[in-house]
Design a protein around this motif. Structure first.
Motif, short mmCIF file in Angstrom:
data_model
loop_
_atom_site.label_atom_id
_atom_site.label_comp_id
_atom_site.label_asym_id
_atom_site.label_seq_id
_atom_site.Cartn_x
_atom_site.Cartn_y
_atom_site.Cartn_z
N ASP A 26 -19.29 -22.16 14.98
CA ASP A 26 -18.58 -22.20 16.25
C ASP A 26 -17.16 -22.72 16.08
OD1 ASP A 26 -20.86 -21.30 17.58
OD2 ASP A 26 -21.62 -23.34 17.80
N ARG A 27 -16.39 -22.05 15.26
CA ARG A 27 -15.01 -22.47 15.02
C ARG A 27 -14.20 -22.39 16.29
NH1 ARG A 27 -12.43 -19.48 9.99
NH2 ARG A 27 -10.78 -20.96 10.36
N VAL A 28 -13.42 -23.42 16.54
CA VAL A 28 -12.49 -23.41 17.66
C VAL A 28 -11.23 -22.71 17.17
CG1 VAL A 28 -11.07 -24.85 19.17
CG2 VAL A 28 -13.43 -25.51 18.67
N THR A 29 -10.82 -21.68 17.89
CA THR A 29 -9.63 -20.92 17.49
C THR A 29 -8.43 -21.18 18.39
OG1 THR A 29 -10.32 -19.02 18.81
CG2 THR A 29 -11.06 -19.07 16.51
N ASP A 30 -8.66 -21.79 19.52
CA ASP A 30 -7.59 -22.07 20.48
C ASP A 30 -7.40 -23.58 20.55
OD1 ASP A 30 -5.92 -22.45 22.65
OD2 ASP A 30 -7.13 -21.29 24.05
N PRO A 31 -6.21 -24.08 20.19
CA PRO A 31 -6.02 -25.53 20.19
C PRO A 31 -6.24 -26.15 21.57
CG PRO A 31 -3.92 -24.38 19.96
CD PRO A 31 -5.00 -23.35 19.82
N ALA A 32 -5.99 -25.43 22.62
CA ALA A 32 -6.19 -25.96 23.97
C ALA A 32 -7.66 -26.25 24.26
CB ALA A 32 -5.62 -25.00 25.00
N ARG A 33 -8.56 -25.63 23.52
CA ARG A 33 -10.01 -25.83 23.72
C ARG A 33 -10.60 -26.89 22.81
NH1 ARG A 33 -13.32 -21.06 23.11
NH2 ARG A 33 -14.83 -22.41 24.11
N ALA A 34 -9.80 -27.44 21.92
CA ALA A 34 -10.30 -28.46 21.00
C ALA A 34 -10.70 -29.71 21.77
CB ALA A 34 -9.23 -28.80 19.96
N ARG A 80 2.54 -22.05 18.28
CA ARG A 80 2.29 -22.85 19.47
C ARG A 80 2.37 -24.36 19.21
NH1 ARG A 80 -3.24 -20.60 21.47
NH2 ARG A 80 -2.83 -21.99 23.20
N PRO A 81 3.48 -24.82 18.62
CA PRO A 81 3.56 -26.24 18.25
C PRO A 81 3.41 -27.18 19.44
CG PRO A 81 5.70 -25.19 18.04
CD PRO A 81 4.70 -24.10 18.29
#
Length: 130
Positions: A26-34, A80-81
């Protein structure tokens, strides 16, 4: 190195410090969802893979010919820094913690660097692992 390549290295080092990855189904690919620092590093690894694919085997001169004023501007939507930085702050992830996590997570990416520009993208990060 030229000023532009030095700028690239400095800019990308910031992005790399807040990026990295791990393994798992279940890798998180969107930093906003971390929801953890590890997941943020996971999203960074995915981002780094996309950046390396975009850089491909192109040269600095090819990027400069495309857009002399911002040769790497096309990478901004991938990097997306601001999203990575704000998520790191929200999660309480320190730079050294992220660097330590990413140091392990970035192992194995160097074979994806097919150009000097791609190697320059990874070099500051790997230097921070020493």
């Amino acid at each position: 190195p030229t000023r532009r390549s030095s700028d690239l290295v400095a800019y990308l080092l910031l992005a790399v410090v807040v990026m990295g990855a791990g393994c798992g189904a279940d890798r998180v690919t969107d930093p906003a969802r971390a929801t953890t620092c590890v997941e943020l590093v996971d999203a960074g690894r995915v981002t780094a893979e996309k950046v390396l694919a975009r850089l491909g085997d192109r040269t600095l001169a090819e990027f400069e010919a495309e857009d002399p004023s911002e040769p790497f501007g096309g990478l901004d939507p991938l990097l997306r820094p601001d999203v990575f930085a704000s998520r790191a702050v929200a999660l309480g992830c320190g730079e050294s913690e992220l660097a330590d996590l990413a140091c392990t997570a970035y192992q194995g990416l160097s074979h994806l660097a097919r150009s000097d520009v791609a190697r320059a993208y990874l070099a500051p990060y790997f230097a921070a692992c020493d």
